[in-house]
Scaffold this motif. Structure first.
Motif, PDB file in Angstrom:
ATOM      1  N   ILE A 104      80.287 -50.944  -0.732  1.00  0.00           N
ATOM      2  CA  ILE A 104      80.348 -49.172  -0.797  1.00  0.00           C
ATOM      3  C   ILE A 104      80.342 -47.593  -1.775  1.00  0.00           C
ATOM      4  O   ILE A 104      81.311 -47.829  -2.019  1.00  0.00           O
ATOM      5  CB  ILE A 104      80.900 -49.064   0.406  1.00  0.00           C
ATOM      6  CG1 ILE A 104      80.763 -47.978   1.387  1.00  0.00           C
ATOM      7  CG2 ILE A 104      82.578 -49.685   0.287  1.00  0.00           C
ATOM      8  CD1 ILE A 104      81.741 -48.121   2.511  1.00  0.00           C
ATOM      9  N   SER A 105      79.746 -47.300  -1.024  1.00  0.00           N
ATOM     10  CA  SER A 105      80.045 -45.917  -2.553  1.00  0.00           C
ATOM     11  C   SER A 105      79.801 -44.464  -1.151  1.00  0.00           C
ATOM     12  O   SER A 105      79.088 -44.854  -0.519  1.00  0.00           O
ATOM     13  CB  SER A 105      78.885 -45.688  -3.167  1.00  0.00           C
ATOM     14  OG  SER A 105      77.892 -46.009  -2.602  1.00  0.00           O
ATOM     15  N   ARG A 106      80.401 -43.198  -1.506  1.00  0.00           N
ATOM     16  CA  ARG A 106      80.047 -42.061  -0.682  1.00  0.00           C
ATOM     17  C   ARG A 106      79.903 -40.585  -1.840  1.00  0.00           C
ATOM     18  O   ARG A 106      80.322 -40.983  -3.577  1.00  0.00           O
ATOM     19  CB  ARG A 106      81.300 -42.059  -0.360  1.00  0.00           C
ATOM     20  CG  ARG A 106      82.144 -41.678  -1.247  1.00  0.00           C
ATOM     21  CD  ARG A 106      83.462 -41.498   0.562  1.00  0.00           C
ATOM     22  NE  ARG A 106      84.097 -40.234   1.160  1.00  0.00           N
ATOM     23  CZ  ARG A 106      83.868 -39.780   2.311  1.00  0.00           C
ATOM     24  NH1 ARG A 106      85.745 -41.364   2.362  1.00  0.00           N
ATOM     25  NH2 ARG A 106      84.528 -38.912   3.323  1.00  0.00           N
ATOM     26  N   ASP A 107      79.125 -40.343  -1.746  1.00  0.00           N
ATOM     27  CA  ASP A 107      78.489 -38.884  -2.258  1.00  0.00           C
ATOM     28  C   ASP A 107      78.729 -37.006  -1.425  1.00  0.00           C
ATOM     29  O   ASP A 107      78.230 -36.990  -0.270  1.00  0.00           O
ATOM     30  CB  ASP A 107      77.217 -38.916  -2.933  1.00  0.00           C
ATOM     31  CG  ASP A 107      76.551 -37.799  -3.601  1.00  0.00           C
ATOM     32  OD1 ASP A 107      75.607 -37.349  -4.013  1.00  0.00           O
ATOM     33  OD2 ASP A 107      77.344 -36.535  -3.242  1.00  0.00           O
ATOM     34  N   ASN A 108      80.383 -37.149  -1.729  1.00  0.00           N
ATOM     35  CA  ASN A 108      80.840 -35.835  -0.591  1.00  0.00           C
ATOM     36  C   ASN A 108      79.923 -34.417  -0.828  1.00  0.00           C
ATOM     37  O   ASN A 108      79.777 -34.111   0.321  1.00  0.00           O
ATOM     38  CB  ASN A 108      82.494 -36.127  -0.818  1.00  0.00           C
ATOM     39  CG  ASN A 108      82.985 -37.163  -0.117  1.00  0.00           C
ATOM     40  OD1 ASN A 108      82.909 -37.892   0.124  1.00  0.00           O
ATOM     41  ND2 ASN A 108      84.502 -37.175  -1.031  1.00  0.00           N
ATOM     42  N   ALA A 109      79.461 -34.520  -1.594  1.00  0.00           N
ATOM     43  CA  ALA A 109      79.215 -33.157  -2.269  1.00  0.00           C
ATOM     44  C   ALA A 109      77.459 -33.188  -1.275  1.00  0.00           C
ATOM     45  O   ALA A 109      76.596 -31.439  -1.139  1.00  0.00           O
ATOM     46  CB  ALA A 109      78.169 -32.828  -3.720  1.00  0.00           C
ATOM     47  N   ASN A 110      77.339 -34.147  -1.071  1.00  0.00           N
ATOM     48  CA  ASN A 110      75.559 -34.787  -0.457  1.00  0.00           C
ATOM     49  C   ASN A 110      75.510 -35.295   0.753  1.00  0.00           C
ATOM     50  O   ASN A 110      74.625 -35.277   1.518  1.00  0.00           O
ATOM     51  CB  ASN A 110      74.900 -35.051  -1.074  1.00  0.00           C
ATOM     52  CG  ASN A 110      74.516 -34.559  -2.035  1.00  0.00           C
ATOM     53  OD1 ASN A 110      73.784 -33.163  -2.173  1.00  0.00           O
ATOM     54  ND2 ASN A 110      73.980 -35.226  -3.509  1.00  0.00           N
ATOM     55  N   ASN A 111      76.799 -35.544   1.357  1.00  0.00           N
ATOM     56  CA  ASN A 111      77.421 -36.228   3.006  1.00  0.00           C
ATOM     57  C   ASN A 111      76.985 -37.254   2.658  1.00  0.00           C
ATOM     58  O   ASN A 111      76.143 -37.584   3.592  1.00  0.00           O
ATOM     59  CB  ASN A 111      77.225 -34.915   3.431  1.00  0.00           C
ATOM     60  CG  ASN A 111      77.915 -33.625   3.852  1.00  0.00           C
ATOM     61  OD1 ASN A 111      79.708 -33.500   3.540  1.00  0.00           O
ATOM     62  ND2 ASN A 111      77.495 -32.674   3.484  1.00  0.00           N
ATOM     63  N   MET A 112      76.997 -38.184   2.124  1.00  0.00           N
ATOM     64  CA  MET A 112      76.419 -39.464   1.989  1.00  0.00           C
ATOM     65  C   MET A 112      77.121 -40.317   2.199  1.00  0.00           C
ATOM     66  O   MET A 112      78.716 -40.362   1.471  1.00  0.00           O
ATOM     67  CB  MET A 112      75.265 -40.053   1.160  1.00  0.00           C
ATOM     68  CG  MET A 112      74.312 -38.414   1.278  1.00  0.00           C
ATOM     69  SD  MET A 112      72.908 -38.207   2.789  1.00  0.00           S
ATOM     70  CE  MET A 112      72.474 -40.509   2.672  1.00  0.00           C
ATOM     71  N   VAL A 113      76.870 -41.985   2.376  1.00  0.00           N
ATOM     72  CA  VAL A 113      77.572 -42.647   2.924  1.00  0.00           C
ATOM     73  C   VAL A 113      76.574 -43.893   2.153  1.00  0.00           C
ATOM     74  O   VAL A 113      75.729 -43.752   2.933  1.00  0.00           O
ATOM     75  CB  VAL A 113      78.443 -43.414   3.290  1.00  0.00           C
ATOM     76  CG1 VAL A 113      79.207 -44.461   3.316  1.00  0.00           C
ATOM     77  CG2 VAL A 113      79.272 -41.724   3.586  1.00  0.00           C
ATOM     78  N   TYR A 114      76.714 -44.670   1.122  1.00  0.00           N
ATOM     79  CA  TYR A 114      75.642 -45.796   1.131  1.00  0.00           C
ATOM     80  C   TYR A 114      76.849 -47.389   0.963  1.00  0.00           C
ATOM     81  O   TYR A 114      77.976 -47.384   0.927  1.00  0.00           O
ATOM     82  CB  TYR A 114      75.087 -45.719  -0.505  1.00  0.00           C
ATOM     83  CG  TYR A 114      74.810 -44.384  -0.645  1.00  0.00           C
ATOM     84  CD1 TYR A 114      75.776 -43.269  -1.506  1.00  0.00           C
ATOM     85  CD2 TYR A 114      73.330 -44.239  -0.272  1.00  0.00           C
ATOM     86  CE1 TYR A 114      75.063 -42.378  -1.708  1.00  0.00           C
ATOM     87  CE2 TYR A 114      72.800 -43.159  -0.203  1.00  0.00           C
ATOM     88  CZ  TYR A 114      73.561 -41.524  -0.605  1.00  0.00           C
ATOM     89  OH  TYR A 114      72.797 -40.267  -1.124  1.00  0.00           O
TER      90      TYR A 114
END
Length: 123
Positions: free
Chosen positions: A70-80
């Motif tokens: 699991i990972s997340r990109d808070n700048a782009n409001n995404m979770v993977y």
């Protein structure tokens, strides 16, 4: 309006990989833990993985440990959710969810949910 929208599901052969995405919109999710759950036909919704706001801590169900990330990109409001070495028992609808409370491995903790994306592992 709060929205979590999952994508990336599909049909894959055993041993294959898929990457699920969860797009967040409608409000800020600052300080929310983001989680992935799954539900197979006739079974209860079960915890898969979670990641804290900073991304500094991740948690996994024993059944996916070592195979899913699991990972997340808070700048782009995404979770993977990167899923490798998929097995037939991984077949389920996968849901993205957001929580500010604990415990993070319980579905009842989560305040916001997406509609889900189907993952089918079959030859």
């Amino acid at each position: 309006q709060v929205q979590l929208v999952e994508s990336g599901g599909g049909l894959v052969q055993p041993g294959g990989s898929l990457r699920l995405s969860c797009a967040r919109s409608g409000r800020t999710f600052n300080f929310y833990t983001m989680g992935w759950f799954r539900q197979a036909p006739g079974k209860e919704r079960e915890f898969v993985a979670a990641i804290t706001w900073s991304g500094g801590s991740t948690y996994y169900a024993d059944s996916v440990k070592g195979r899913f990330t699991i990972s997340r990109d808070n700048a782009n409001n995404m979770v993977y959710l990167q899923m490798n070495s998929l097995k037939s028992e991984d077949t389920a609808v996968y849901y993205c969810a957001a929580a500010k409370r604990i415990p993070i491995d319980k579905a009842t903790t989560y305040d916001y949910w997406g509609q889900g994306t189907q993952v089918t592992v079959s030859s």
